[in-house]
Scaffold this motif. Structure first.
Motif, PDB file in Angstrom:
ATOM      1  N   LEU A 108      17.584   6.174 -35.662  1.00 37.10           N
ATOM      2  CA  LEU A 108      18.465   6.767 -35.011  1.00 37.10           C
ATOM      3  C   LEU A 108      17.652   5.763 -33.441  1.00 37.10           C
ATOM      4  O   LEU A 108      16.892   5.636 -32.842  1.00 37.10           O
ATOM      5  N   GLY A 109      19.280   4.789 -32.901  1.00 38.89           N
ATOM      6  CA  GLY A 109      18.760   4.346 -32.499  1.00 38.89           C
ATOM      7  C   GLY A 109      17.821   2.988 -32.723  1.00 38.89           C
ATOM      8  O   GLY A 109      17.058   2.435 -31.403  1.00 38.89           O
ATOM      9  N   ARG A 169      15.286   0.064 -31.803  1.00 38.23           N
ATOM     10  CA  ARG A 169      16.105  -1.179 -30.693  1.00 38.23           C
ATOM     11  C   ARG A 169      14.330  -2.168 -30.368  1.00 38.23           C
ATOM     12  O   ARG A 169      13.275  -1.318 -30.537  1.00 38.23           O
ATOM     13  N   PHE A 181      11.598   0.878 -30.358  1.00 35.54           N
ATOM     14  CA  PHE A 181      11.941   2.434 -29.406  1.00 35.54           C
ATOM     15  C   PHE A 181      12.654   2.717 -30.369  1.00 35.54           C
ATOM     16  O   PHE A 181      13.665   2.331 -31.318  1.00 35.54           O
ATOM     17  N   THR A 218      14.406   6.940 -32.316  1.00 33.58           N
ATOM     18  CA  THR A 218      14.173   8.111 -32.318  1.00 33.58           C
ATOM     19  C   THR A 218      14.311   8.872 -33.885  1.00 33.58           C
ATOM     20  O   THR A 218      15.778   8.549 -34.715  1.00 33.58           O
TER      21      THR A 218
END
Lengths: 341, 348
Positions: free
Chosen positions: B112-113, B115, B133, B135
């Protein structure tokens, strides 16, 4: 004036950080912190200490942003150092979620916290009742560790800490040259400030060490903030409520609201209930005032009214207050050396 | 229909559960047995930190990427279930750090997420100029293995604490199908020169202020040879050792120093962290996971073995996808033995 005597009233995050800043900007000052309460019994100890600013309606945004930026920068450096764990400062990532898209998609602080961006659809699936969200990384000041760390640094610089209930700022006029009023909610009495009002907050502190992210509902009422040892679950915002006793109905309600954001909290253990009164004001009062009786004057620097946002701006307002103290000292030194104090 | 699973790490137990879930209703005579010389908390899976993260590159092995994705999605689906805490399952975010730009990993859209790191974030990690970065998930073996064991016990699966010396040994007892989930010791059952230990060592510390995983990468040295910090629910795992071909399960003082120095450089506050344990384990490393059927002729019997081993340092990351694939292979065995009219439907 060789060694100006400065009294800082209040030993919460505002009092201690202001005192510390004064020792940094005015090494010749002799600083004493006076308070009826020290950690772990201050309002700051109840707060989670998250660096997510509260917006003050009557303080210009650029000033709030400056305070937040200075605070974030200061704590960022500590979090990156060997002192981080002792100071209780740590990074935490998470999400602010909204049931309906907020009017302001980009808060004024979005470029100060780290990695701020809208949440993806996949991330929002974790929050079925919410339509929109923001993900970012910010800092948390755990209390008591942060306050104890400030106290330790103050003592190392020669600052005295005294447990004393100051009933009236004027009572300090003989003993001190300058008084800095960081009394939080106590300023209502000490400064006779009717614009200051409590906003009661009840929180739960729970043992749930698998919770590694913060989750905050954009309405500001429901939040989950993981600290070093405990997770703070909140909360309530009761304007004008002075009661410091935990309310069982609120406890149940807070727990339910937090569990609906993070179901694993059902397994949380050792839940403690805490209550604090946010010392709230339309704008933070960082201001000089000179009290006088006859010929006798007592300069007072006010630094109170931070409401829900004390941690977020504490270093910034401490900088401003210390600057005002510096100006006071110059003014006092500028006047005749046969002091008219 | 007796099925014996060899190995009680994350691969053995999850394969057993997946097979039982899929087939116990369809094959009334199904009898599942787990054989192992080590059970939780003494398996390799127990020593792993439990972070879901594949290696940087799948080397074109799309099958493994799919298994990783199946595992992530399966676990994500369980995140809000009441079982999550008991399973040792929770979300965790963190940093992957590099000294130079790298291509995005095969798993960037699985987590998730995902970037890139911002310049300000990189200030946290002097010496690293690029990073990600995202999750991801933690699945702690110390909780997950007992949870799997409980689910299996509830389903009537039997456990036997013994070291199986050969497949023959089980077949001669009347076992029909063997699931070989023996991890590092698969070579004892059938020589496999491609299976080599990837020795790791970790230091367990109390550092509850650390809320993110931090994994550094040294592209020249290779995976897991650079410091990493993974915070669990009770303690934080510090690591950064990968020694191909080293069979020693003894903690090495030299490796301890290497881990400690590397991680304290990353996070200076770790110097104050209390050390609560140290552990060495052998990642069952292989160029690719061995997940396939093998028919063994024993006299006039055809014995079936399903191999499911060689998951290196990504066993937890890939386990459920492999369990499903193993169950699929089991389904085709059942079909051939006419125990099943047709393979089970879309559930798989």
């Amino acid at each position: 004036m060789a060694s100006p005597k400065v009294a800082v009233v209040g030993a919460g995050v505002i009092g201690l950080s202001t005192a510390l800043r004064i020792t940094e900007t005015c090494p010749s000052c002799s600083v004493t912190v006076l308070s009826d309460h020290f950690s772990p019994n201050t309002t700051s100890d109840v707060a989670a200490g998250m660096l997510i600013p509260h917006t003050y309606p009557d303080t210009p945004i650029h000033r709030q942003k400056q305070w937040f930026k200075e605070t974030f920068t200061y704590l960022f450096a500590i979090s990156n150092s060997a002192e981080a764990s002792e100071a209780g400062i740590h990074l935490v990532s998470g999400w602010q979620v909204f049931k309906s898209t907020p009017k302001e998609e980009l808060p004024f602080w979005s470029d100060i916290v780290l990695g701020f961006r809208p949440m993806s659809k996949a991330e929002l699936q974790k929050f079925p009742q919410h339509r929109f969200g923001q993900a970012f990384t910010t800092l948390k000041c755990d209390c008591p560790p942060y306050l104890l760390w400030l106290e330790k640094r103050l003592k190392a610089s020669g600052t005295q800490m005294c447990t004393r209930k100051v009933a009236d700022l004027w009572e300090l006029h003989g003993e001190y040259d300058i008084v800095v009023n960081c009394a939080g909610m106590g300023a209502q009495q000490l400064a006779g400030d009717k614009q200051l009002f409590p906003v009661r907050g009840q929180v739960l502190k729970a043992h749930a060490p698998w919770v590694k992210h913060f989750i905050r509902d954009g309405d500001g009422l429901t939040y989950i903030y993981p600290g070093i040892h405990r997770v703070t679950l909140g909360g309530t915002r009761e304007k004008g409520n002075w009661s410091l006793s935990p309310d069982p109905g609120s406890t149940r309600d807070i727990f339910d609201r937090c569990c609906s954001l993070e179901p694993s909290l059902h397994g949380a253990q050792d839940i403690d209930v805490k209550v604090g009164l946010r010392p709230s004001r339309q704008c933070v009062r960082v201001q000089r005032e000179v009290l006088s009786q006859g010929e006798v004057k007592l300069p007072v620097i006010h630094n109170y009214g931070h409401g829900a946002g004390g941690f977020s701006v504490h270093r910034g307002t401490a900088n401003e207050a210390a600057h005002l103290v510096g100006e006071c000292i110059s003014a006092l030194q500028g006047s005749s050396s046969t002091a008219k104090l | 229909m007796r099925v014996a699973v060899i190995g009680a790490g994350v691969i053995g137990l999850s394969s057993a559960l997946c097979i039982h879930e899929q087939f116990h209703g369809l094959v009334p005579s199904l009898q599942l047995e787990v054989y192992a010389d080590h059970f939780t908390p003494h398996t390799t899976s127990d020593g792993a930190a439990g972070l879901w993260q594949p290696y940087l590159s799948d080397h074109g092995n799309l099958q493994e990427t799919l298994w990783n994705k199946e595992t992530f999605d399966y676990l994500l689906g369980h995140l809000h279930s009441p079982a999550a805490k008991e399973m040792g399952l929770f979300l965790i975010s963190g940093y992957n750090l590099f000294t130079e730009p790298v291509p995005d990993p095969s798993w960037k859209n699985i987590v998730l997420g995902f970037r890139n790191l911002t310049p300000k974030e990189l200030e946290l990690f002097p010496g690293y100029s690029y990073g990600w970065f995202n999750t991801a998930l933690m699945l702690e073996g110390r909780s997950y293995l007992p949870w799997l064991t409980n689910r299996l016990t509830q389903r009537g699966v039997k456990f036997f604490h013994k070291k199986v010396e050969s497949f023959q040994e089980l077949f001669s007892q009347g076992v029909d199908v063997v699931l070989n989930c023996s991890g590092m010791r698969a070579g004892d059952l059938q020589p496999d020169p491609e299976l080599q230990p990837g020795r790791g060592q970790v230091i367990k510390v109390l550092a509850p202020w650390v809320k993110h995983f931090i994994i550094t990468h040294n592209l020249k040295s290779g995976i897991y040879k650079s410091p990493y910090i993974i915070p669990g629910s009770e303690f934080t795992v510090l690591g950064g050792i990968y020694q191909q071909g080293n069979w020693s399960e003894e903690n090495s003082a030299k490796d301890h120093k290497s881990i400690w120095d590397g991680c304290c450089r990353l996070l200076p506050a770790l110097q104050k962290a209390k050390i609560v344990g140290e552990w060495s384990g052998l990642r069952p490393a292989r160029p690719s996971v061995r997940l396939e059927r093998e028919s063994i002729r024993l006299g006039n019997l055809q014995a079936e073995v399903i191999h499911n081993y060689g998951h290196g340092g990504f066993g937890i990351t890939i386990h459920w996808g492999c369990a499903i694939a193993a169950a699929r292979l089991f389904g085709s065995i059942l079909q051939e033995k006419q125990q099943l009219a047709s393979p089970p439907g879309p559930r798989l």
